[in-house]
Design a protein around this motif. Sequence first.
Motif, PDB file in Angstrom:
ATOM      1  N   GLU A   1       0.854  -1.198   0.000  1.00 62.23           N
ATOM      2  CA  GLU A   1       0.000   0.000   0.000  1.00 62.23           C
ATOM      3  C   GLU A   1       0.886   1.242   0.000  1.00 62.23           C
ATOM      4  N   PRO A   2       0.336   2.364  -0.437  1.00 56.38           N
ATOM      5  CA  PRO A   2       1.136   3.596  -0.483  1.00 56.38           C
ATOM      6  C   PRO A   2       1.582   4.040   0.924  1.00 56.38           C
ATOM      7  N   VAL A   3       2.724   4.682   0.968  1.00 56.78           N
ATOM      8  CA  VAL A   3       3.238   5.211   2.233  1.00 56.78           C
ATOM      9  C   VAL A   3       2.514   6.516   2.531  1.00 56.78           C
ATOM     10  N   GLN A   4       1.977   6.619   3.731  1.00 58.86           N
ATOM     11  CA  GLN A   4       1.316   7.850   4.179  1.00 58.86           C
ATOM     12  C   GLN A   4       2.385   8.770   4.753  1.00 58.86           C
ATOM     13  N   GLY A   5       2.520   9.963   4.211  1.00 57.21           N
ATOM     14  CA  GLY A   5       3.535  10.903   4.674  1.00 57.21           C
ATOM     15  C   GLY A   5       3.316  11.342   6.115  1.00 57.21           C
ATOM     16  N   GLN A   6       4.398  11.425   6.855  1.00 54.05           N
ATOM     17  CA  GLN A   6       4.398  11.882   8.238  1.00 54.05           C
ATOM     18  C   GLN A   6       5.352  13.071   8.355  1.00 54.05           C
ATOM     19  N   HIS A   7       5.448  13.646   9.542  1.00 56.75           N
ATOM     20  CA  HIS A   7       6.372  14.747   9.803  1.00 56.75           C
ATOM     21  C   HIS A   7       7.387  14.298  10.847  1.00 56.75           C
ATOM     22  N   TYR A   8       8.658  14.536  10.556  1.00 56.38           N
ATOM     23  CA  TYR A   8       9.741  14.225  11.493  1.00 56.38           C
ATOM     24  C   TYR A   8      10.612  15.467  11.611  1.00 56.38           C
ATOM     25  N   ALA A   9      10.855  15.929  12.839  1.00 65.46           N
ATOM     26  CA  ALA A   9      11.655  17.133  13.080  1.00 65.46           C
ATOM     27  C   ALA A   9      12.929  16.752  13.821  1.00 65.46           C
ATOM     28  N   PHE A  10      14.044  17.328  13.378  1.00 66.01           N
ATOM     29  CA  PHE A  10      15.353  17.010  13.940  1.00 66.01           C
ATOM     30  C   PHE A  10      16.012  18.277  14.461  1.00 66.01           C
ATOM     31  N   LEU A  11      16.360  18.263  15.725  1.00 65.31           N
ATOM     32  CA  LEU A  11      17.126  19.351  16.322  1.00 65.31           C
ATOM     33  C   LEU A  11      18.585  19.084  15.987  1.00 65.31           C
ATOM     34  N   VAL A  12      19.195  19.992  15.235  1.00 66.23           N
ATOM     35  CA  VAL A  12      20.556  19.781  14.737  1.00 66.23           C
ATOM     36  C   VAL A  12      21.480  20.883  15.249  1.00 66.23           C
ATOM     37  N   PRO A  13      22.769  20.584  15.376  1.00 65.13           N
ATOM     38  CA  PRO A  13      23.710  21.618  15.820  1.00 65.13           C
ATOM     39  C   PRO A  13      23.811  22.750  14.794  1.00 65.13           C
ATOM     40  N   GLU A  14      23.852  23.963  15.287  1.00 62.51           N
ATOM     41  CA  GLU A  14      23.982  25.147  14.425  1.00 62.51           C
ATOM     42  C   GLU A  14      25.143  24.995  13.453  1.00 62.51           C
ATOM     43  N   GLU A  15      26.268  24.480  13.947  1.00 61.53           N
ATOM     44  CA  GLU A  15      27.466  24.392  13.107  1.00 61.53           C
ATOM     45  C   GLU A  15      27.364  23.322  12.013  1.00 61.53           C
ATOM     46  N   ARG A  16      26.323  22.483  12.039  1.00 61.61           N
ATOM     47  CA  ARG A  16      26.147  21.470  10.994  1.00 61.61           C
ATOM     48  C   ARG A  16      25.007  21.809  10.036  1.00 61.61           C
TER      49      ARG A  16
END
Length: 131
Positions: free
Chosen positions: A60-75
Amino acid sequence: MSAVQHVQLNHTAVYASDRRYSAEFLAGILGLEVGAPFGPFLPVDLGNGVTLDYYEKRDEPVQGQHYAFLVPEERFDAMIARLEAAGVTYYADPGHTEPGRVNDLFGGRGAYFDDPDGHNMEIMTRPYARP
């Protein structure tokens, strides 16, 4: 009265039409590595005790989700550069109306982009200020 115990996310399954392709895509953008398969899962270790376990969904088709990543400013700039090198459009907003721009929410920087299955991924350098 007992001490407060914290609940922490350990892992979550991320559905993908091709688990290897999607896991390698995200790991490449974030500057991470794809781990060894674990049963039907292909993990991306986020480095804080949490893994995204990619799972192939074929019937079946993949249902889109939301994923948020806290990343270092320097990266952050390197991640944006990898999106550009891969030809992936990033946006300043979750509705994808401001292409090629980053936001400055909460004194940091952030951007949104789609992964190969339409998951709305977010990278941000400051967590949201919650009431």
